[in-house]
Design a protein around this motif. Sequence first.
Motif, mmCIF file in Angstrom:
data_model
loop_
_atom_site.group_PDB
_atom_site.id
_atom_site.type_symbol
_atom_site.label_atom_id
_atom_site.label_comp_id
_atom_site.label_asym_id
_atom_site.label_seq_id
_atom_site.Cartn_x
_atom_site.Cartn_y
_atom_site.Cartn_z
ATOM 1 N N LEU A 20 -25.197 8.596 29.998
ATOM 2 C CA LEU A 20 -24.932 7.750 28.108
ATOM 3 C C LEU A 20 -25.453 6.501 28.384
ATOM 4 C CD1 LEU A 20 -24.556 7.803 25.278
ATOM 5 C CD2 LEU A 20 -21.516 7.752 25.943
ATOM 6 N N GLN A 21 -26.085 5.425 27.931
ATOM 7 C CA GLN A 21 -26.222 3.744 28.282
ATOM 8 C C GLN A 21 -25.692 3.913 26.552
ATOM 9 O OE1 GLN A 21 -28.322 2.667 29.984
ATOM 10 N NE2 GLN A 21 -28.380 4.932 31.185
ATOM 11 N N ASN A 22 -25.126 2.641 27.462
ATOM 12 C CA ASN A 22 -24.479 1.843 26.146
ATOM 13 C C ASN A 22 -24.777 1.422 25.453
ATOM 14 O OD1 ASN A 22 -23.816 -1.471 25.538
ATOM 15 N ND2 ASN A 22 -21.546 0.026 25.510
ATOM 16 N N THR A 23 -26.217 0.941 25.152
ATOM 17 C CA THR A 23 -27.125 0.561 23.633
ATOM 18 C C THR A 23 -26.894 2.340 22.724
ATOM 19 O OG1 THR A 23 -29.143 1.408 25.151
ATOM 20 C CG2 THR A 23 -28.584 -1.749 24.708
ATOM 21 N N GLU A 24 -27.620 3.353 23.755
ATOM 22 C CA GLU A 24 -27.380 4.014 23.421
ATOM 23 C C GLU A 24 -25.716 4.805 21.939
ATOM 24 O OE1 GLU A 24 -27.483 8.920 23.443
ATOM 25 O OE2 GLU A 24 -28.021 7.984 24.616
ATOM 26 N N TRP A 25 -24.941 3.874 22.952
ATOM 27 C CA TRP A 25 -23.560 4.613 21.952
ATOM 28 C C TRP A 25 -23.649 3.599 20.736
ATOM 29 C CZ3 TRP A 25 -19.833 7.555 21.670
ATOM 30 C CH2 TRP A 25 -18.694 7.492 21.008
ATOM 31 N N VAL A 26 -24.065 2.172 21.081
ATOM 32 C CA VAL A 26 -23.820 1.442 20.322
ATOM 33 C C VAL A 26 -24.017 1.451 18.796
ATOM 34 C CG1 VAL A 26 -23.812 -1.007 19.607
ATOM 35 C CG2 VAL A 26 -22.723 -0.643 22.002
ATOM 36 N N LYS A 27 -25.574 2.109 19.053
ATOM 37 C CA LYS A 27 -26.634 2.673 18.052
ATOM 38 C C LYS A 27 -25.722 3.528 17.008
ATOM 39 C CE LYS A 27 -31.048 3.803 16.821
ATOM 40 N NZ LYS A 27 -32.102 4.991 17.123
ATOM 41 N N ALA A 28 -25.742 4.323 17.774
ATOM 42 C CA ALA A 28 -25.103 5.627 17.634
ATOM 43 C C ALA A 28 -23.633 6.019 16.758
ATOM 44 C CB ALA A 28 -25.156 6.990 18.453
ATOM 45 N N CYS A 29 -22.617 4.396 17.442
ATOM 46 C CA CYS A 29 -21.757 4.541 16.398
ATOM 47 C C CYS A 29 -21.812 4.055 14.875
ATOM 48 C CB CYS A 29 -20.407 3.658 17.231
ATOM 49 S SG CYS A 29 -19.389 4.018 18.973
ATOM 50 N N LYS A 30 -22.917 2.935 14.798
ATOM 51 C CA LYS A 30 -23.565 1.934 14.406
ATOM 52 C C LYS A 30 -23.815 2.980 13.052
ATOM 53 C CE LYS A 30 -24.090 -2.375 16.123
ATOM 54 N NZ LYS A 30 -24.991 -3.138 16.054
ATOM 55 N N GLU A 31 -24.883 4.312 12.959
ATOM 56 C CA GLU A 31 -25.287 4.855 12.051
ATOM 57 C C GLU A 31 -25.029 6.193 12.159
ATOM 58 O OE1 GLU A 31 -29.759 3.632 13.571
ATOM 59 O OE2 GLU A 31 -28.868 5.878 13.674
ATOM 60 N N LEU A 32 -23.758 6.606 12.617
ATOM 61 C CA LEU A 32 -23.326 8.377 12.663
ATOM 62 C C LEU A 32 -21.753 7.633 12.482
ATOM 63 C CD1 LEU A 32 -25.156 9.917 15.418
ATOM 64 C CD2 LEU A 32 -25.732 9.248 13.049
ATOM 65 N N THR A 33 -21.197 9.060 11.297
ATOM 66 C CA THR A 33 -20.217 9.111 10.532
ATOM 67 C C THR A 33 -19.517 10.160 12.057
ATOM 68 O OG1 THR A 33 -20.690 11.585 9.892
ATOM 69 C CG2 THR A 33 -20.608 9.715 8.696
ATOM 70 N N HIS A 34 -17.975 10.327 11.950
ATOM 71 C CA HIS A 34 -17.117 10.139 13.267
ATOM 72 C C HIS A 34 -17.980 11.651 14.067
ATOM 73 C CE1 HIS A 34 -13.635 11.180 15.874
ATOM 74 N NE2 HIS A 34 -13.273 12.334 15.493
ATOM 75 N N THR A 35 -17.842 12.576 12.622
ATOM 76 C CA THR A 35 -17.738 14.183 12.646
ATOM 77 C C THR A 35 -19.717 14.480 13.512
ATOM 78 O OG1 THR A 35 -16.773 14.782 11.015
ATOM 79 C CG2 THR A 35 -18.535 16.491 11.511
ATOM 80 N N GLN A 36 -20.289 13.415 12.538
ATOM 81 C CA GLN A 36 -21.659 13.748 13.244
ATOM 82 C C GLN A 36 -21.606 12.762 15.062
ATOM 83 O OE1 GLN A 36 -23.821 10.568 10.678
ATOM 84 N NE2 GLN A 36 -23.414 11.887 9.557
ATOM 85 N N LEU A 37 -20.663 11.730 14.975
ATOM 86 C CA LEU A 37 -20.541 12.038 16.428
ATOM 87 C C LEU A 37 -20.266 12.698 17.598
ATOM 88 C CD1 LEU A 37 -19.446 8.126 16.562
ATOM 89 C CD2 LEU A 37 -21.876 8.609 17.839
ATOM 90 N N SER A 38 -19.058 13.186 16.883
ATOM 91 C CA SER A 38 -18.463 14.131 17.775
ATOM 92 C C SER A 38 -19.430 15.176 18.023
ATOM 93 C CB SER A 38 -17.019 15.085 17.515
ATOM 94 O OG SER A 38 -16.107 13.941 16.714
ATOM 95 N N VAL A 39 -20.190 16.333 17.295
ATOM 96 C CA VAL A 39 -21.873 17.103 16.772
ATOM 97 C C VAL A 39 -22.268 16.566 18.361
ATOM 98 C CG1 VAL A 39 -23.423 18.559 16.043
ATOM 99 C CG2 VAL A 39 -20.860 17.974 15.108
ATOM 100 N N LEU A 40 -22.877 15.310 17.963
ATOM 101 C CA LEU A 40 -23.759 14.922 19.053
ATOM 102 C C LEU A 40 -23.667 15.029 20.549
ATOM 103 C CD1 LEU A 40 -26.876 13.777 19.755
ATOM 104 C CD2 LEU A 40 -26.121 11.705 18.971
ATOM 105 N N TYR A 41 -22.813 13.924 20.460
ATOM 106 C CA TYR A 41 -21.953 14.618 22.256
ATOM 107 C C TYR A 41 -21.750 15.440 22.798
ATOM 108 C CZ TYR A 41 -23.182 9.772 21.634
ATOM 109 O OH TYR A 41 -24.894 8.352 21.563
ATOM 110 N N TYR A 42 -20.810 16.593 21.648
ATOM 111 C CA TYR A 42 -20.992 17.571 22.718
ATOM 112 C C TYR A 42 -21.658 18.487 22.572
ATOM 113 C CZ TYR A 42 -19.238 22.656 22.321
ATOM 114 O OH TYR A 42 -18.931 23.352 22.339
#
Length: 126
Positions: A20-42
């Motif tokens: 996981l790259q920091n830039t990827e995490w920051v971008k995902a946090c800005k674009e996705l809901t909590h549930t979407q983030l959870s499913v993505l990283y699962y």
Amino acid sequence: MIQKPEKDSNTKVTGKFYPLQNTEWVKACKELTHTQLSVLYYLRSADPYSNGMRIRASTIADELQISRQAVYKAIDALSEKAYIEKEDVEYSLKLRSRGCLCDSLENRPQLSTDGDSCKPTATVVN
């Protein structure tokens, strides 16, 4: 000042890892809901090398303690936003006999009270 822990050259970490790259995490946090983030990283942690996988929504839902419907919505959103590539979904279905709409001789639809009164014909879906 943040101090980095000293590295122990004898310690090896085992397992599969998703880099996981920091830039990827920051971008995902800005674009996705909590549930979407959870499913993505699962999914990312379950398939760290992006080999592709088959997994049930109920498995993800149980692990993350969310509803299957929330998993389905998150997967659709992740696919639309190009975070994942969703292939054609194959459903496992069992139809329940709750009556069957049949045509009478007079071409008026009638609802059968038992599911067995309709003549079975094979249905081919392409």
